[in-house]
Design a protein around this motif. Structure first.
Motif: not given
Length: 264
Positions: A117-137
């Motif tokens: 469960m934790m690994l799936s959330y880390e890659i499938n949710v936190a991953g897109p969250f981080l890269i989208s946030k950092m690519c926002l500018p």
């Protein structure tokens, strides 16, 4: 109204399956001014051979970038590389494709542990969250540069995030789809990704950045299995056609590879 995809495009999880064919078809279908940033965990490893062949086949069109979406430092480094390449032009399209299904098929609930469960959330949710946030500018730069000729502020040609989701993420459809495959960590993490899509769509609409989820269909991949009805080529061709037609009205929604809306 359909528009051709072009500009600077970043795709995650590109060493195989859907991600690999996304890079291939984007290289085929986009113009000379376009550039694809193909991200995977080990671009120099043996599992990225097919991806490296595409770089050779389309010289000057594809840049391979090392990216582990579960590692924040890796995300920071990858975005810095992309930023240095795109400069003032910014990033037109981010496709969050990298994902994991834990445990391996048939992924029964009885065989699922907390780490799955934790690994799936880390890659499938936190991953897109981080890269989208950092690519926002970078996405903001592209949105500011490209104004719409048809009065529609949002499109994948201007500035957009596409989160690759699944029919299995639909809570409404769960009684219908659960007998096909339990896949509880995958389902729940992708349902969380859908909420992230909605949150991003609301937050980023002031910047005219489109955000939508796409279900690629049941595809013959390592995850989908050999009996799946769709090839990766059919799925990707359909998704790119859908991306080309997305506009303001689609931001914040989940659609399938044929453009049909899927209920949350």
């Amino acid at each position: 109204m359909s528009v051709e995809l072009d500009g600077n495009i970043l795709v995650t999880g590109t060493n195989r399956g859907i991600g690999l064919d996304l890079v291939k078809m984007l290289a085929e279908r986009t113009g000379q001014r376009s550039h694809i940033y193909a991200c995977c965990r080990e671009p120099e490893g043996s599992r990225a051979e097919a991806l490296k062949e595409l770089v050779t086949q389309y010289p000057g069109k594809i840049t391979l970038i090392k990216l582990d979406v579960s590692n924040e430092d890796s995300v920071v480094s990858a975005v810095q590389v992309v930023s240095a390449h795109v400069g003032a032009a910014g990033l037109n399209l981010l496709i969050n494709n990298a994902a994991v299904n834990m445990p391996e098929r048939p992924a029964l609930m009885s065989a699922t542990g907390k780490q799955d469960m934790m690994l799936s959330y880390e890659i499938n949710v936190a991953g897109p969250f981080l890269i989208s946030k950092m690519c926002l500018p970078l996405l903001q730069k592209a949105a500011e540069i490209r104004s719409s000729d048809d009065g529609d502020n949002m499109s994948c040609r201007r500035s957009a995030i596409i989160n690759i989701s699944t029919l299995f993420s639909s809570i409404e459809k769960c009684p219908e789809t659960f007998p096909m495959a339990q896949m509880v960590p995958y389902r729940t993490s992708k349902a969380a990704l859908n909420m992230l899509t909605c949150c991003q769509a609301e937050d980023f609409k002031t910047h005219n950045i489109l955000v939508a989820g796409l279900h690629p269909g049941w595809v013959r991949t390592d995850m989908g299995g050999e009996i799946a009805p769709l090839s990766t080529e059919e799925s990707v061709r359909g998704m790119l056609n859908v991306m080309s037609s997305l506009s303001n009205k689609d931001s914040g929604f989940l659609l399938d590879w044929e453009g049909n809306r899927i209920p949350w």
